[in-house]
Scaffold this motif. Structure first.
Motif, PDB file in Angstrom:
ATOM      1  N   VAL A 167      48.905  34.069  18.250  1.00  0.00           N
ATOM      2  CA  VAL A 167      48.779  32.648  17.961  1.00  0.00           C
ATOM      3  C   VAL A 167      50.052  32.163  17.294  1.00  0.00           C
ATOM      4  CG1 VAL A 167      47.646  30.990  16.436  1.00  0.00           C
ATOM      5  CG2 VAL A 167      46.273  32.570  17.804  1.00  0.00           C
ATOM      6  N   PHE A 168      50.540  31.030  17.741  1.00  0.00           N
ATOM      7  CA  PHE A 168      51.673  30.375  17.100  1.00  0.00           C
ATOM      8  C   PHE A 168      51.169  29.030  16.587  1.00  0.00           C
ATOM      9  CE2 PHE A 168      53.267  33.438  20.007  1.00  0.00           C
ATOM     10  CZ  PHE A 168      54.459  33.909  19.481  1.00  0.00           C
ATOM     11  N   SER A 169      51.417  28.740  15.326  1.00  0.00           N
ATOM     12  CA  SER A 169      50.799  27.548  14.751  1.00  0.00           C
ATOM     13  C   SER A 169      51.686  26.936  13.681  1.00  0.00           C
ATOM     14  CB  SER A 169      49.446  27.922  14.132  1.00  0.00           C
ATOM     15  OG  SER A 169      49.626  28.907  13.129  1.00  0.00           O
ATOM     16  N   GLY A 170      51.363  25.732  13.310  1.00  0.00           N
ATOM     17  CA  GLY A 170      52.079  25.071  12.240  1.00  0.00           C
ATOM     18  C   GLY A 170      52.487  23.657  12.594  1.00  0.00           C
ATOM     19  N   PRO A 171      53.012  22.952  11.612  1.00  0.00           N
ATOM     20  CA  PRO A 171      53.370  21.543  11.812  1.00  0.00           C
ATOM     21  C   PRO A 171      54.730  21.363  12.478  1.00  0.00           C
ATOM     22  CG  PRO A 171      53.753  22.160   9.530  1.00  0.00           C
ATOM     23  CD  PRO A 171      53.213  23.392  10.223  1.00  0.00           C
TER      24      PRO A 171
ATOM     25  N   TRP B 239      50.788  19.213  13.607  1.00  0.00           N
ATOM     26  CA  TRP B 239      50.158  20.527  13.479  1.00  0.00           C
ATOM     27  C   TRP B 239      49.453  20.923  14.787  1.00  0.00           C
ATOM     28  CZ3 TRP B 239      47.339  24.775  12.991  1.00  0.00           C
ATOM     29  CH2 TRP B 239      47.560  25.636  11.902  1.00  0.00           C
ATOM     30  N   THR B 240      49.928  21.984  15.376  1.00  0.00           N
ATOM     31  CA  THR B 240      49.296  22.472  16.612  1.00  0.00           C
ATOM     32  C   THR B 240      49.035  23.962  16.505  1.00  0.00           C
ATOM     33  OG1 THR B 240      51.469  22.812  17.580  1.00  0.00           O
ATOM     34  CG2 THR B 240      50.342  20.774  18.158  1.00  0.00           C
ATOM     35  N   LEU B 241      48.080  24.404  17.300  1.00  0.00           N
ATOM     36  CA  LEU B 241      47.777  25.831  17.388  1.00  0.00           C
ATOM     37  C   LEU B 241      47.877  26.235  18.853  1.00  0.00           C
ATOM     38  CD1 LEU B 241      44.917  27.738  15.629  1.00  0.00           C
ATOM     39  CD2 LEU B 241      45.366  28.102  18.049  1.00  0.00           C
ATOM     40  N   CYS B 242      48.702  27.226  19.098  1.00  0.00           N
ATOM     41  CA  CYS B 242      48.920  27.680  20.472  1.00  0.00           C
ATOM     42  C   CYS B 242      48.518  29.134  20.603  1.00  0.00           C
ATOM     43  CB  CYS B 242      50.396  27.506  20.828  1.00  0.00           C
ATOM     44  SG  CYS B 242      50.914  28.486  22.248  1.00  0.00           S
TER      45      CYS B 242
END
Lengths: 238, 238
Positions: free
Chosen positions: A86-90, A98-101
């Motif tokens: 998971v790659f995440s953050g603003p 802010w997204t979560l991939c």
DNA sequence: ACAATAGTGTCTGTTAGACACTATGCC
DNA sequence: GGCATAGTGTCTAACAGACACTATTGT
């Protein structure tokens, strides 16, 4: 229940799935990129990883999202599809915030990729990758790292071969993935272990099409296996 | 931009982070569970993995969420915290519907766990785990599998030791994690490799506190390293 | 001195790497 | 038969496992 549902919606997150679709081209790992066509979306016009929003009404889980993304954006179904990270953050997508991939890694043969000409894909050498939006370069690097690592103890790289392949072909694939030459005789021993472990099976009688020199035996990935590990007894545990 | 933002909110997902906090107790892996105290939430009263919603206004990324969860629900900061995998779908939490859970794996010494008596934790043996809500059992199993696998080629299990540890202690930890006895002399060789690789460092002069028999040299995890891998030359690549 | 545990030295079987050799196809 | 590539047999060096041996502490 309702209250908790309401509460859970307060911090809802933009969730996407991106797929690193890898293949081997002239002995080097390449990643398939698609051009971003929606001018209302970030990074319009750039070549990026195929990806899409998770549709909870439609997708059974994130793996299903990845399969849908591959189908819609690359026009294919990958025999190998594995969750990466998971790659995440603003910061990763400044426009959306802010997204979560959830990143997935798919492996296909070059033939399968060329067979699906329905969608315009660009194959970019992972060694010389540049110009990717968001943190897609880091995601690709994570996928390449994963394939390299797994090539040390699993049959995973076999998914980069066509459905039927010979031992020398697979050996070449392993060398390409690892980026260094290796011993064919030793590889043969490991290959036998892969067969014993049920990861690969011989196609009795079937030999390579006419070629220069002696035709080789054909093999395929055992359809009952998925990235079978070769258990190695010796390790750090002493 | 606005339109895409609006669109992205259509399929917003309930996102949580759950942490599998593992420790070693009397030679066996145990997972820390917390009792669910909010009667408006699912699985009220049951013992489950510490977890919480991702707060995008507050958390820098999902790792930060995991750190916050550990701080709030277990009252500690873990020296080892690694992303495991995503668990998602409509079935895993029937009350909330489609959810996405980013699972993390944390390793701490039993001492660190007992030191934070602020929060009531229950340590459950991973071998005899039962009664966990949602898919938490599967998440724990994934974490245990990860630790077992990594114990074959990394210093990861050293995080289950107290800050200062001896070689025989670490050997015992490796045996506990892998669940089988192993050779101490061979482990010593690997241990030297770990030191050379920079994963572990000697604390010069410092010896084990008075004990039965010869006191052992003390070591600690090299603070500059994080789960340093021991590269193994020999592998499937031939 | 003795008990107990840490740490070393050495032998042995297994396995990876190297490479010469044989086998089998096409021309 | 010659050429090219597939596949085998065998030697060697490195390393894991085993275990006897030495070292260092407390009592």
């Amino acid at each position: 229940m309702n209250s908790s549902n309401t509460k859970s919606r307060i911090n809802d997150i933009t969730c996407v799935v991106d797929v690193v679709l890898l293949t081997l081209k002239v002995g080097e790992l390449h990643v398939a990129l698609v051009q971003r066509t929606n001018e209302n979306e970030p990074a319009f016009g750039l070549w990026a990883l195929p990806g899409g929003f998770i549709r909870n009404a439609e997708d059974e889980d994130t793996l299903a999202t990845a399969e849908r993304v591959l189908r819609d954006k690359a026009g294919l179904q990958s025999p190998y599809l594995e969750q990466l990270s998971v790659f995440s953050g603003p910061a990763r997508d400044p426009d959306r915030g802010w997204t979560l991939c959830v990143a997935y890694c798919a492996l296909v043969s070059e033939g399968l990729l060329n067979g699906s000409k329905a969608v315009p894909l660009k194959l970019a050498n992972v060694r010389t990758l540049r110009g990717l939006p968001f943190d897609h370069k880091a995601i690709v690097e994570a996928a390449v790292e994963r394939v390299r690592t797994k090539s040390g103890y699993s049959t995973m790289p076999a998914y980069l071969c066509p459905e039927e392949f010979t031992l020398p072909q697979l050996h070449a694939v392993y060398q390409s993935v690892r980026g260094s030459p290796s011993n064919l005789a030793s590889f043969r021993r490991k290959f036998i272990e892969m067969i014993k472990a049920g990861g690969i099976e011989e196609m009795p009688g079937a030999k390579q099409k006419p070629t220069l020199g002696k035709p080789a035996q054909l093999y395929r990935i055992n359809p009952k296996s998925f990235g079978t590990l070769i258990t190695r007894d010796r390790g750090v545990a002493g």
